[in-house]
Motif scaffolding. Sequence first.
Motif: not given
Length: 319
Positions: A31, A33, A49, A94, A96, A108
């Motif tokens: 995932a 971070a 990210w 989110t 990914r 994530s």
Amino acid sequence: MAACGALLLTASCAWTGDGGGGGTEGRLPGAPAGVTAAAGSATSVHVMWNRAPDGTGIAVYEVYRGAVKVREVPGSEHMVDVVGLTPATAYVFTVRARNSEGRSGPRSGRVRATTPAASATDAAPPTRPGSARGEPVGSRSVRLSWGASTDDRGVVSYDIHQGSSKIHSVGGDRTATVVTGLRPGTRYSFSVRARDAADNVSPAGDTVRLTTAPGTDDARATAPTGFRAEARRADGAYYLDLSWIPLRADGVITEYEIHLDGRPATSLQWGGAVPRERASYSFYAGRDAGVAYRVRIRARLPDGTWGGFSAERTAVTKP
């Protein structure tokens, strides 16, 4: 060798070392971070990210708004602007990763951002950012700062451009950032523009031209500062209490590696709110008195590379 223990509530601990390993074939990506989301205007949110470490075979990052996939970006990138949003609305994002075999890893953790209200009558852009300055931070990073812009409704964000391409965005309350993931011995041009809630964009500020250091270096300028290490006795055992000031980079630093006596001992990764001013961490060091540990720490930068080591400290387990 010290063992993992006495973790902060927001941290997880994993051993590093020689055992295990092998290739990445057949493995799902982890995932992502360090995911953050910040409103860029009343109709856009800037999502960032941390890049996966080199060699993990990430082909694409998928960005989700709620349950809906809204963007895909190449694995070499780690940020995107999600546009076409509704003003004064809260969103959840989110991210990914998908590898070159077409396999997607887990998403994530969720991050939230709320777009500000828009004003149909706001046609005036913010003023031009001023007093732009910068300096190389080793061979792969630069530090930029600029004077604040003003706006009749308020500055929502600043866009950082490398040449003609937007590479980053920070909140309107920030006037500095560190850009990582650059090439050694390379000349770059950066400029900054301010943006308000109505998506009015200011003229570009002064162009800052910088050349990164040639070749490789020890990345000292990207090391955690103010590092402290002390041994503490509790319940018949000893613990090493560490604290440091994290680097302010163009992303969130969530992973650190701790070295004891010149060798990797343990790594830690924050899964919740990441400390910005001073971070602290404690782990089990055994039951023997009179042992002197040489301790240092380094961070994995948002571009996936390791930063420089902190100053080395000695902690002694006293009887």
